[in-house]
Design a protein around this motif. Sequence first.
Motif, mmCIF file in Angstrom:
data_model
loop_
_atom_site.group_PDB
_atom_site.id
_atom_site.type_symbol
_atom_site.label_atom_id
_atom_site.label_comp_id
_atom_site.label_asym_id
_atom_site.label_seq_id
_atom_site.Cartn_x
_atom_site.Cartn_y
_atom_site.Cartn_z
ATOM 1 N N LEU A 179 0.903 -1.083 -0.005
ATOM 2 C CA LEU A 179 0.067 0.192 -0.009
ATOM 3 C C LEU A 179 0.600 1.399 -0.155
ATOM 4 N N THR A 180 0.803 1.872 -1.212
ATOM 5 C CA THR A 180 1.342 2.682 -0.786
ATOM 6 C C THR A 180 1.040 4.306 -0.677
ATOM 7 N N LEU A 181 1.200 4.957 -0.116
ATOM 8 C CA LEU A 181 0.705 6.397 0.402
ATOM 9 C C LEU A 181 1.228 7.735 -0.302
ATOM 10 N N SER A 182 0.337 8.608 -1.488
ATOM 11 C CA SER A 182 0.979 9.882 -1.332
ATOM 12 C C SER A 182 0.369 10.972 -1.422
ATOM 13 N N PHE A 183 0.591 11.945 -1.111
ATOM 14 C CA PHE A 183 0.104 13.176 -0.828
ATOM 15 C C PHE A 183 0.651 14.810 -1.710
ATOM 16 N N GLU A 184 -0.102 15.501 -2.042
ATOM 17 C CA GLU A 184 0.217 16.613 -3.196
ATOM 18 C C GLU A 184 -0.708 17.722 -2.289
ATOM 19 N N ALA A 185 0.271 19.332 -2.665
ATOM 20 C CA ALA A 185 -0.486 20.478 -2.271
ATOM 21 C C ALA A 185 -1.842 20.447 -3.404
ATOM 22 N N PRO A 186 -2.784 20.625 -3.042
ATOM 23 C CA PRO A 186 -4.014 21.116 -3.953
ATOM 24 C C PRO A 186 -3.812 22.424 -4.917
ATOM 25 N N ASP A 187 -3.892 23.128 -6.126
ATOM 26 C CA ASP A 187 -3.600 23.534 -7.773
ATOM 27 C C ASP A 187 -5.052 24.524 -7.220
ATOM 28 N N LEU A 188 -4.647 25.575 -6.533
ATOM 29 C CA LEU A 188 -5.477 26.836 -5.887
ATOM 30 C C LEU A 188 -6.022 27.280 -7.531
ATOM 31 N N GLU A 189 -5.014 27.443 -7.888
ATOM 32 C CA GLU A 189 -5.753 28.036 -9.242
ATOM 33 C C GLU A 189 -6.569 27.478 -10.546
ATOM 34 N N ALA A 190 -6.529 26.046 -9.904
ATOM 35 C CA ALA A 190 -7.157 25.435 -11.241
ATOM 36 C C ALA A 190 -8.436 24.710 -10.671
ATOM 37 N N PHE A 191 -8.545 25.578 -9.199
ATOM 38 C CA PHE A 191 -10.037 24.690 -8.879
ATOM 39 C C PHE A 191 -9.672 25.872 -7.585
ATOM 40 N N PRO A 192 -10.490 26.907 -7.752
ATOM 41 C CA PRO A 192 -10.301 28.380 -7.188
ATOM 42 C C PRO A 192 -11.682 28.145 -6.471
#
Length: 358
Positions: free
Chosen positions: A265-278
């Motif tokens: 089981l691999t878990l990955s995380f990233e920051a949300p893209d606030l420009e594409a998803f205002p």
Amino acid sequence: MTRVALLGATGSIGRQALEIIDSHPDLELCAVTSGTRSCDEIAAAHPGALAQVGGDPTTLLEATGADIVLNAIVGFAGIRATLWALEHGVTLALANKESLVAGGALARAALDRGGGRLIPVDSEHSAIYQCLEGRELDAVESLVLTASGGPFRGRTREELLTVTVEEALAHPTWAMGRKITVDSATLANKGLELIEAHWLFGVAYDHIEVVVHPMSIVHGIVRFRDGAALAHVGYPDMRVPISFALTYPTRAGTPVPALDLAGGLTLSFEAPDLEAFPLLRLAREAGESGGTYPCAYNAANEVAVAAFLEGRLAFLEIAATVENTLEHVGGTPAASLDELVAADEEARRIAERRMVAA
Ligand code: NAD
Ligand code: MG
């Protein structure tokens, strides 16, 4: 016996809740409601259960003597049931996040007066509720809401210009009602959840984080001041938070399988893209502005999502409509349900007028 009133019984959450209720001998269905589709069949299969289609469910609630109200209505329409349950000290299992987003201050006050329990059904909030249980808020550094990122994760604004309703409805990890599925594609769902978390847990917005976690295994995390973080993990299956809320605090069994860790089981995380998803950024701003800004955010979003689903609005115009609406509402706090309903209606009118047709 725990008597459950299930509001929005014909929906995605409603149907999964029925499965939990029917499989649990200590849970008894005492009332069901639905928006437009008949829920008579559900009532017929549950002797003694009252049914109501449409309208204000509070008269029905008065008549049933429920121990738990599971509010699985979609949208602001769930506000009366939320406030009724909180005011009367009846345990509220809350899936209907829009009511808490729009009426957070009224709901908190009703909860204080009623002295009952508010248990979130939204998976992230159920997770955080469980990580927080029995702990001092003083020790909490921040709450972390995880987001799948929806079907359009990784796309740029440019690439979102022409996406279709069908594409928006193809969620990678959760099967849900249409409105929340579109909200997941725009990240408005995470925006609503940010405001929902603020009201549920009494944590300031700058201590609530959102992180994208595409596989939806980690549902929520609480960071504590000593550097420890507690996470709630499991397969994405709403029967877990529904069952948790309905059988609290006993945690009854569910058919959901145990997490397979040894299988890799691999878990990955990233920051949300606030420009594409205002819509995520706009929710934070509306929440921090307070008053009826969150109510207006929700109302404009409901209007825009409905228009998008009807093919009257392009995907990116959902966020534009909400932003435009927020710039034109007064935001004055609502001192009563009537004032809140007026703020909701005003925002809907503005959103309809400001929408740029597709
Ligand atoms: P859905 O569209 O599948 O079902 C909504 C239910 O509400 C239906 O029974 C419908 O008849 C009823 N309804 C609709 N409009 C109504 C109105 N005006 N008055 C009374 N009843 C009305 O929606 P869903 O996906 O089950 O979501 C329900 C709520 O739970 C939403 O607030 C959603 O954000 C929240 N939620 C859903 C999920 C999920 O997995 N589906 C997960 C987390 C939170
Ligand atoms: Mg959620």
